[in-house]
Design a protein around this motif. Structure first.
Motif, PDB file in Angstrom:
ATOM      1  N   LYS A  45      40.367  51.409  28.458  1.00 41.01           N
ATOM      2  CA  LYS A  45      40.831  50.179  29.107  1.00 41.01           C
ATOM      3  C   LYS A  45      39.809  49.047  28.955  1.00 41.01           C
ATOM      4  O   LYS A  45      40.146  47.958  28.511  1.00 41.01           O
ATOM      5  CB  LYS A  45      41.068  50.412  30.606  1.00 41.01           C
ATOM      6  N   SER A  46      38.565  49.357  29.316  1.00 39.50           N
ATOM      7  CA  SER A  46      37.543  48.309  29.248  1.00 39.50           C
ATOM      8  C   SER A  46      37.336  47.855  27.815  1.00 39.50           C
ATOM      9  O   SER A  46      37.157  46.661  27.550  1.00 39.50           O
ATOM     10  CB  SER A  46      36.217  48.817  29.802  1.00 39.50           C
ATOM     11  N   THR A  47      37.373  48.815  26.897  1.00 41.18           N
ATOM     12  CA  THR A  47      37.195  48.463  25.495  1.00 41.18           C
ATOM     13  C   THR A  47      38.285  47.492  25.052  1.00 41.18           C
ATOM     14  O   THR A  47      37.999  46.488  24.386  1.00 41.18           O
ATOM     15  CB  THR A  47      37.231  49.732  24.631  1.00 41.18           C
TER      16      THR A  47
ATOM     17  N   MET B 182      40.549  40.985  34.009  1.00 39.25           N
ATOM     18  CA  MET B 182      39.849  41.559  35.166  1.00 39.25           C
ATOM     19  C   MET B 182      39.635  43.039  34.926  1.00 39.25           C
ATOM     20  O   MET B 182      40.582  43.786  34.714  1.00 39.25           O
ATOM     21  CB  MET B 182      40.668  41.358  36.434  1.00 39.25           C
ATOM     22  N   ASP B 183      38.366  43.450  34.975  1.00 46.52           N
ATOM     23  CA  ASP B 183      38.037  44.852  34.717  1.00 46.52           C
ATOM     24  C   ASP B 183      37.671  45.541  36.032  1.00 46.52           C
ATOM     25  O   ASP B 183      36.554  45.410  36.512  1.00 46.52           O
ATOM     26  CB  ASP B 183      36.881  44.946  33.725  1.00 46.52           C
ATOM     27  N   GLU B 184      38.601  46.248  36.595  1.00 44.66           N
ATOM     28  CA  GLU B 184      38.407  46.970  37.854  1.00 44.66           C
ATOM     29  C   GLU B 184      37.698  46.112  38.895  1.00 44.66           C
ATOM     30  O   GLU B 184      36.686  46.525  39.456  1.00 44.66           O
ATOM     31  CB  GLU B 184      37.592  48.249  37.615  1.00 44.66           C
ATOM     32  N   PRO B 185      38.238  44.950  39.193  1.00 48.91           N
ATOM     33  CA  PRO B 185      37.480  44.035  40.061  1.00 48.91           C
ATOM     34  C   PRO B 185      37.346  44.541  41.491  1.00 48.91           C
ATOM     35  O   PRO B 185      36.500  44.059  42.221  1.00 48.91           O
ATOM     36  CB  PRO B 185      38.308  42.751  40.023  1.00 48.91           C
TER      37      PRO B 185
HETATM   38 MG   LIG Z   1      36.031  50.779  32.296  1.00 46.46          MG
END
Ligand SMILES: [Mg+2]
Ligand SMILES: Nc1ncnc2c1ncn2[C@@H]1O[C@H](COP(=O)(O)OP(=O)(O)O)[C@@H](O)[C@H]1O
Lengths: 321, 377, 297
Positions: free
Chosen positions: B46-48, B162-165
């Protein structure tokens, strides 16, 4: 977001132009700064010129008859090493270095550990004095080695100026030849060295002790361990990694000692306190035999590396690295 | 406002033997103003994916389009995006205002006054005006996250990433912030890609969710679509809490038989079921407890977890344990023998090897999933 | 003796054991204080005594045990200052400051790269740096002298500063990299999103958080460089006396003034006091440099 602005057109154009040129120049900068070499280059150059190349040179020179007196040099291969190991002087140097280093290491590690334990104990108990003690001991370490040598030289003078002999005289004892007797001179050098070097192992051990969690001590107490057992079974195992680092570094410092001895005894009397580093320096810069001196330096390096390797085996740090 | 498109996005890390394929063949399109949640277990890429969209990682293959324009080779500040990080990533030496202003300073030609004005109006929107002069160190987790949001909003970007905010916030604050972010996004109407590993967050916040597993897209759709009509076993088990029960079954004539299980083949599925082995999936909230030896299976209650309004009951049926969600504080006792029954229309069947759904619900019912359980009793 | 048996059934024996451990604690406390006192005496005495010696008249040097001189005088300091010790101190200060600035300037970007980039050969390079940190400069002093002479850097303060930078980089780099590693990379990402390239990221975003680490490196290297002798002696030796650093000058004093003990003592005090004050003021940072550097190494 092209909201109307009251600012004049030129400024808007300027902004756009700036954005455009920013992006092309930005791309180039981006590309350059995203290469690690850009960041590493100065450091790499410095290391190459002042560490890597000299390291290579010292090996190379040790195979030549290079001299400060004559211009050219030719390869004599292992001749310098042969000469070195056949020389009485070098053998005595080796044994002086061994005695000096072994005593220094043991003394400094023991004193350092003792002081660290005392300081850690004081801090945990909330006693007064640990900080002052720490600062005082560390001050000894930051004083330039050459000055430490001088100070001890004056203290150990074999006249009434020398405070130690003066004191002994007041007690009705004879003058002690601190610097003129070969054996006493070695002891003097070792003690002055410990005066300076203990601080290092103390502060490292102290840092290690600080990391031992209080819980461990409490758990050991609950298990019925007395203070000595706690030291033996909790403190010491926790200190192992620090012990490893400290032992290596103190060993390196001791084996390569120079300035303090240079000022305190200059290797004398005779060659009684001439450690390898001192012998090497004198061979190179006083007798101008650069080849022979380089061979001495190489031997010093090899000894250092070998002992370090031995520590790696003895401490069995494989699981910690 | 913009549309975001990913076409066969690929991202591999490293080279040679240690190569890791973090994202493979990901195609996805986020329409203008949409709130898309990218959800999946940790490490699924996901983050990638988000970093690739942001321009923080280079793309190995495929293309990323923002508003139709390929942005693969553009630097982050040229992509018209803004990002919010899990750890807030506020600059520790700057005040909240300076944190928010920094991006404007670096990317626009706005004057100091103009920047200040933007920061202040954004701060008002987020109700953090009185925090503007504080350093991150003296802010609480929730306040930090608001400042981080402010830093993104003030940039006025086309796309929010938004990355796991909310992952660093405690549970109660998380649910407040959840609604708040949703509302903000609704008001600002900015295309948003929101990454989380928390399926509840995904279900409650998203216009659509995209479920990622092991670098591959599993399903994209509205939350309820994914809940009721999962395309494969992974989605079925990932979405929904507690997770869907799965039981190995075999088709014998017009019945599905497993260890202790005996259930008629659902009507809607009978046509497609030619092979013998299946995985039967049934949600805990779809199951009802009945008298022993009636219903599909009978087993003994292992554990009862009372949760207040409802309880989770774990029933041992021999080879496996079935989770049942029941209404009321305590309807059964430990050790009690119970029958388990499930409505035919809520049974999912998956191919045991590929996990692909061979039978799922035909449509989404009108009720929300939480109401649904109330009706089954 | 009977009272101290290890039965813990009666409240009586519990009390006696409690007070026993209390006594033991007092004993340990007392022993600790004794250690502090002995350590303070051993490590302070030489310094105090040299200060005392430096304040004496030539005649008073023989009553060495009187720590407080009966007839204190600053004559020795006057002599020493007239011989140019302040110039040496200035030289030392210049070389030290330039070296420290140079070390930081060269090390910071490199530490950033080791912390933030993953490139082929990174591990090898890091281990090489660590290896050089383990090797004492004295081993390479001979070729260094040749190199410095070839580059025309002997007899020059700038040259000496360059040499110090070269010798101190491995340690400082290793230490500073450790500090960079403690700063979350999310800050880098945020900066990138905010439009920074890597240079700007370092300058505007990472530099401030890593400042404590830079301070540690600076202070540590300041002390090391200030006290350095061998390299200075070797490289500046052929130069005129005016070019000497403090350590060199004081050593030279010793060989030239032979038995003028008060003067030598005064020179030693002048050499020691500034660096001790500097250290006492900043010892916290210094200690951190010492322990972090070695433990991370
Ligand atoms: Mg991640
Ligand atoms: N810089 C990197 N180098 C190598 N592998 C990476 C890197 N970043 C992420 N990965 C790998 O890519 C996969 C996906 O990671 P990530 O996108 O962070 O997952 P998520 O955000 O879904 O938890 C993981 O297997 C991770 O180990």
């Amino acid at each position: 977001m092209a909201t109307e602005r009251t600012i004049e057109d030129s400024s808007l154009g300027g902004r756009i132009r700036r954005t455009v040129s920013r992006s092309t120049v930005g791309d180039i900068v981006d590309r350059v700064v995203s290469r690690p070499l850009f960041w590493l280059l100065p450091a790499v150059l410095f290391i190459a010129v002042f560490q890597l190349y000299p390291m290579f040179e010292v090996f190379r020179m040790s195979l030549t008859d290079a001299s400060q007196l004559t211009q050219g040099e030719s390869y004599v291969w292992l001749e310098n090493y042969r000469q070195l190991f056949n020389s009485e002087r070098f053998r005595s140097t080796l044994s002086v270095t061994a005695i000096y280093s072994a005593s220094s290491i043991i003394l400094q590690l023991a004193l350092g550990l003792g002081l660290a334990v005392a300081i850690d104990y004081g801090v945990r108990r909330g006693l007064r004095g640990p900080l002052v003690t720490r600062v005082v001991v560390l001050s000894a370490w930051i004083i330039p080695g050459i000055i430490i040598g001088l100070v001890w030289k004056i203290m150990l003078l074999e006249t009434n100026v020398g405070v130690l002999n003066n004191g002994l005289g007041q007690l009705g004892l004879d003058i002690v030849p601190f610097r003129s007797d070969p054996d006493m001179a070695v002891i003097s050098v070792i003690i002055a060295g410990a005066w300076r070097g203990t601080a290092f192992s103390m502060i490292m051990f102290y840092a290690g002790l600080k990391r031992v969690p209080d819980q461990l001590y409490r758990a050991a107490k609950v298990d019925g361990a007395g203070p000595l057992a706690r030291f033996r079974h909790v403190t010491l195992p926790q200190l192992k990694p620090v012990m490893f680092v400290v032992t290596i570094l103190v060993t390196i410092y001791s084996l390569n000692s120079f300035d303090l001895i240079f000022a305190l005894t200059d290797g004398g009397p005779g060659r009684a306190t001439e450690v390898i580093a001192l012998a090497m320096y004198k061979t190179g810069f006083d007798s101008y035999q650069m080849g022979l001196a380089s061979a001495t330096a190489v031997v010093l390096l090899v000894i250092t590396l070998t002992i370090t390797a031995v520590y790696f085996v003895v401490f069995d740090v494989s699981e910690e690295i | 406002m913009a549309q975001l498109e990913l076409n066969s996005l690929e991202k591999r890390f490293g080279g040679g033997d240690e190569q890791v394929e973090a994202v493979s063949e990901l195609s996805l399109s986020v329409i203008d103003g949409e709130f898309l949640v990218l959800v999946g277990p940790s490490g699924c890429g996901k983050s990638t994916t988000l970093n690739c969209v942001a321009g923080l990682e280079s793309v190995t293959d495929g293309e990323i389009r923002i508003d139709g324009e390929v942005v693969n080779d553009k630097r982050p500040e040229e992509r018209n995006i803004a990002m919010v990080f899990q750890s807030y990533a506020l600059y520790p030496h700057m005040t909240a205002a300076q944190n928010m202003e920094f991006g404007l300073k670096m990317t626009t030609g706005l004057s100091k006054g103009e920047r200040r004005e933007k920061v202040e109006s954004t701060a008002e929107l987020l109700d953090i005006s009185e925090l503007l002069d504080k350093k991150p160190k003296s802010l609480s987790g929730g306040q930090k996250q608001r400042v981080a949001l402010g830093r993104a909003i003030v940039r006025d970007p086309a796309v929010f990433l938004m990355d796991e905010p909310l992952s660093n916030l405690d549970a109660s604050l998380r649910s407040t912030m959840r609604t708040e972010i949703q509302q903000l996004q609704d008001d600002l109407d900015v295309t948003t890609v929101y990454v989380t590993h928390d399926q509840t967050e995904a279900m409650t916040m998203a216009d659509r969710i995209a479920i990622l597993y092991d670098g591959e897209l599993q399903q994209v759709g509205q939350p309820l679509e994914c809940y009721y009509r999962p395309e494969n076993r992974f989605v079925a088990e990932f979405i929904g809490e507690p997770a869907m029960n799965t039981l190995p079954v075999e088709r014998r004539g017009d019945r599905l038989v497993g260890s202790g299980v005996d259930f008629p083949v659902p009507d809607r599925a009978s046509g497609g079921l030619s092979r013998g082995q299946f995985t039967l999936g049934i949600r805990p909230e779809a199951i009802s407890l009945v008298e022993p030896n009636t219903g599909a299976v009978t087993g003994a209650v292992e554990v009862v977890e009372p949760l207040g309004e409802s309880s989770h009951v774990y029933v041992d049926i021999g080879d496996s344990t079935v989770t049942v969600k029941t209404e009321g504080p305590k309807s059964v006792d430990r050790g009690q023998r119970v029958g388990i029954d499930f409505p035919e229309d809520r049974v999912h069947l998956f191919d045991p090897d590929s996990g692909v759904a061979v039978a799922r619900r035909a449509s989404i019912p009108n009720e929300r999933p939480s109401d649904r359980t109330a009706l089954t009793d | 003796m009977a009272g101290s048996t290890d039965t813990d059934t009666t409240p009586d024996s519990t009390r006696s054991r409690l007070s026993g451990s209390q006594i033991r604690l007092y004993f340990y406390d007392a022993a600790t204080y004794l250690v502090y006192a002995l350590a303070a005496a051993f490590f302070m005495f030489p310094v105090l005594w040299v200060i005392s010696l430096s304040l004496r008249t030539e005649g008073a040097v023989y009553s060495a045990l009187n720590l407080i001189p009966s007839d204190p005088t600053l004559d020795a300091y006057r002599t020493v200052i007239d011989s140019g010790i302040l110039g040496w101190m200035r030289n030392t200060l210049v070389v030290t400051v330039v070296s420290v600035l140079g070390i930081i300037l060269v090390t910071t970007p490199a530490a950033y790269a080791f912390s933030r980039f993953r490139f082929r050969g990174r591990r090898t390079l890091l281990l090489a740096v660590l290896g050089f940190q383990m090797i004492s400069p004295i081993v390479i002093v001979l070729p260094l002298y040749d190199i410095m002479r070839t580059l025309g850097l002997t007899e020059s303060h700038a040259g000496l500063a360059l040499l110090y930078i070269g010798l101190q980089i491995p340690f400082s780099l290793w230490l500073l990299k450790g500090y960079f590693d403690t700063i979350p990379t999310a800050l880098d990402k945020a900066a990138r999103i905010d439009g920074c390239n890597r240079l700007q990221t370092l300058r505007y975003v990472l530099l401030r958080p890593v400042m404590p680490g830079i301070a540690v490196v600076a202070i540590f290297n300041f002390v090391l460089t200030w006290s350095e002798f061998v390299m200075a002696y070797t490289m500046l030796g052929p130069a005129g006396q005016d070019e000497y650093t403090l350590s060199m000058g004081i050593y030279l004093f010793d060989t030239q003034l032979a038995t003028q003990w008060t003067n030598i003592a005064a020179a030693a005090v002048i050499g020691v006091v500034p660096i001790i004050l500097f250290f006492v003021a900043l010892q916290r940072y210094f200690v951190r440099g010492l322990t972090d550097g070695a433990v991370k190494g």
